[in-house]
Design a protein around this motif. Structure first.
Motif, mmCIF file in Angstrom:
data_model
loop_
_atom_site.group_PDB
_atom_site.id
_atom_site.type_symbol
_atom_site.label_atom_id
_atom_site.label_comp_id
_atom_site.label_asym_id
_atom_site.label_seq_id
_atom_site.Cartn_x
_atom_site.Cartn_y
_atom_site.Cartn_z
ATOM 1 N N LYS A 14 -24.245 -4.680 -15.103
ATOM 2 C CA LYS A 14 -24.199 -6.145 -14.950
ATOM 3 C C LYS A 14 -23.522 -6.751 -16.183
ATOM 4 N N GLY A 15 -22.721 -7.748 -15.952
ATOM 5 C CA GLY A 15 -22.096 -8.451 -17.079
ATOM 6 C C GLY A 15 -20.808 -7.813 -17.572
ATOM 7 N N SER A 17 -16.992 -7.153 -17.205
ATOM 8 C CA SER A 17 -15.754 -7.587 -16.561
ATOM 9 C C SER A 17 -14.677 -6.595 -16.940
ATOM 10 N N PHE A 18 -13.701 -6.440 -16.087
ATOM 11 C CA PHE A 18 -12.632 -5.503 -16.430
ATOM 12 C C PHE A 18 -11.387 -5.798 -15.610
ATOM 13 N N ARG A 19 -10.293 -5.296 -16.115
ATOM 14 C CA ARG A 19 -9.027 -5.427 -15.409
ATOM 15 C C ARG A 19 -8.115 -4.310 -15.877
ATOM 16 N N SER A 30 -19.952 -9.056 -21.302
ATOM 17 C CA SER A 30 -20.356 -10.442 -21.555
ATOM 18 C C SER A 30 -21.738 -10.509 -22.203
ATOM 19 N N PHE B 63 -9.337 -13.126 -18.225
ATOM 20 C CA PHE B 63 -10.173 -14.218 -18.740
ATOM 21 C C PHE B 63 -9.939 -15.478 -17.906
ATOM 22 N N ASN B 88 -14.358 -9.406 -10.915
ATOM 23 C CA ASN B 88 -14.383 -8.817 -12.259
ATOM 24 C C ASN B 88 -13.737 -9.649 -13.363
ATOM 25 N N PHE B 89 -13.661 -10.970 -13.159
ATOM 26 C CA PHE B 89 -13.159 -11.820 -14.239
ATOM 27 C C PHE B 89 -14.227 -11.956 -15.315
ATOM 28 N N SER B 90 -13.777 -12.189 -16.527
ATOM 29 C CA SER B 90 -14.665 -12.571 -17.616
ATOM 30 C C SER B 90 -14.584 -14.095 -17.691
ATOM 31 N N ILE B 91 -15.715 -14.753 -17.488
ATOM 32 C CA ILE B 91 -15.689 -16.188 -17.187
ATOM 33 C C ILE B 91 -16.183 -17.018 -18.366
ATOM 34 N N ARG B 109 -27.169 -16.555 -16.083
ATOM 35 C CA ARG B 109 -27.562 -15.326 -16.786
ATOM 36 C C ARG B 109 -27.178 -14.089 -15.989
ATOM 37 N N GLU B 110 -27.122 -14.200 -14.677
ATOM 38 C CA GLU B 110 -26.843 -13.051 -13.804
ATOM 39 C C GLU B 110 -25.348 -12.848 -13.550
ATOM 40 N N MET B 111 -24.540 -13.778 -13.988
ATOM 41 C CA MET B 111 -23.102 -13.695 -13.691
ATOM 42 C C MET B 111 -22.327 -13.182 -14.913
ATOM 43 N N ASN B 112 -21.024 -12.963 -14.730
ATOM 44 C CA ASN B 112 -20.162 -12.480 -15.822
ATOM 45 C C ASN B 112 -19.727 -13.635 -16.724
ATOM 46 N N ILE B 113 -20.702 -14.358 -17.263
ATOM 47 C CA ILE B 113 -20.357 -15.511 -18.101
ATOM 48 C C ILE B 113 -20.223 -15.036 -19.539
ATOM 49 N N LEU B 114 -19.029 -15.032 -20.036
ATOM 50 C CA LEU B 114 -18.782 -14.609 -21.411
ATOM 51 C C LEU B 114 -19.331 -15.661 -22.374
#
Lengths: 94, 330
Positions: A14-15, A17-19, A30, B63, B88-91, B109-114
């Protein structure tokens, strides 16, 4: 490595990100803000983990694709996956 | 670690970082804001955003900054964040922080929040609310920050510096850092997107800017700019997309390269005229290349264009800041 561990599957944590950017994977965690890049073989292992392949399956595929020996790949792959687990990039898929 | 990745993106013209303005609508009415809230029409739909995210992933964007207006006003914001996380973005999220609640805290909290970025305009409700022109906005921001802190979401709090609040700099810095957040500041106020310069009436005077840098005890680190490099990432490794699909080199340089409702994003990125121009130019091709203040300046071609009508000009705002920074160094 014991057989049951080889059959285990892992998932992207979880958390994460990748590309894939050109020839390498860029990973962003993250949870801690760490950024790392994976080279060609590391990126291929990452792709296969993402596709829910077991370690045994990954070893077989990498051996074939990179034309190397089973033993080399066995050791390197398990070590690599352990490092991905330790850095929080992958976790065991329950 | 991040600079080599951006260098690779610049070298190969990959839009690694993209900002999307989900809406121009906002629940605040900040005096300094560049957004024209009246133009809140024809926003991209949820489906159009899903297609946009698909296109950005194919273009190797990693990003994704979600901004506005106020993005939390969009009823589909959760769906959009979920989709962006699955892709798969870093947000990063830019928000006033005033519309957060516990439900949002748990969700983010559960998401890809950078990281979340929010802004503060004063150390007390009177000063802050004077800027937002909405009573209670300071208290709502504090509640929002508490929720972000409780959910351990990395948050940057940017102090927008004006002639009305600059004397509170130290107090605000201490307050933000005691909460466990990162403190940033910005002394540059820009015109509105329609070139209305009203926001800049709040800009620090030369005397006030000197005093501000003295108050925060600004330590200078001049950067040795390589003149063969791009002046910035705009149109080279970044772009911005407006609520109705216009594609810009960045949020500041409002010269459209095209609209995603009329042509593919790939086509716009590869062939947009303003992008071509920016990719052909290096620092040495701009006035900045021969400026003695270059190593003390963060030249913004968007601001330069707004102030002079030409991206190859000089921004008085940037020049003033660079002059004072150089003085402090010497």
């Amino acid at each position: 490595m014991e057989t049951d561990i080889k059959l285990k599957k892992y998932k992207i944590a979880k958390g994460i990100s990748f590309r894939k950017i050109l020839d390498e994977f860029v990973i962003v965690n993250s949870q801690g803000g760490e950024i790392l890049t994976l080279n060609e073989s590391g990126g291929r292992i990452f792709e296969l983990l993402q596709a829910n392949k077991s370690i045994e399956e990954i070893i077989a595929i990498i051996t074939d694709e990179f034309e190397t020996t089973d033993e080399t790949v066995n050791n390197d792959t398990t070590e690599y996956i352990n490092s991905l687990i330790e850095t929080g990039i992958v976790t065991e898929d329950d | 670690m991040i600079e080599p990745i951006f260098q690779k993106a610049r070298d190969n013209n990959i839009p690694i970082a993209v900002l999307i303005e989900l809406t121009y609508r906002c629940n605040l009415d900040c005096q300094h804001c560049y957004v024209i809230h009246d133009q809140a029409q024809n926003e991209l739909s949820t489906k159009e955003y899903y297609e946009l995210f698909d296109s950005l992933a194919k273009l190797q964007t990693l990003f994704l900054t979600i901004s506005g207006g106020e993005p939390f006003i969009r009823k589909d914001l959760k769906e959009l964040i979920i989709y962006a996380t699955k892709k798969n973005f870093s947000i990063r999220l830019f928000t006033s922080g005033t519309l957060l609640n516990n439900d949002w805290g748990n969700f983010l909290r559960e998401m890809n929040i950078l990281e979340i970025e929010t802004s503060i305009y004063g150390a007390d409700p009177t000063t802050h609310d004077r800027m937002t022109r909405i009573s209670g906005s300071f208290d709502n921001l504090m509640k929002g920050l508490e929720i972000l802190s409780k959910n351990k979401i990395k948050t940057n709090v940017k102090f927008i510096v004006t002639k009305n609040n600059y004397t509170q700099a130290k107090e605000i810095k201490q307050f933000v850092e005691e909460l466990g957040f990162n403190f940033y500041y910005d002394v540059i106020l820009t015109p509105k997107d329609n070139l209305d310069t009203t926001p800049q009436q709040l800009s620090l005077s030369e005397k006030e800017m000197r005093e501000f840098y003295r108050l925060i005890d600004y330590k200078v680190n001049p950067i040795d700019r390589e003149k063969e490099e791009y002046i910035c990432n705009a149109g080279v490794a970044t772009m911005a997309i407006s609520p109705d699909g216009e594609v810009y080199p960045c949020v500041q340089l409002r010269k459209s390269a095209g609209n995603i409702r009329a042509e593919s994003l790939k086509n716009i990125w590869d062939k947009g005229k303003i992008f071509q121009r920016l990719r052909e130019s290096r620092i040495k091709d701009y006035k900045c290349g021969s400026c003695p203040l270059l190593n003390y300046c963060s030249p913004c071609i968007g601001l330069i264009d707004m102030e002079t009508g030409d991206i190859n000009g000089c921004s008085e705002t940037n020049k003033l800041r660079a002059t004072i920074i150089k003085e402090r160094y010497e």
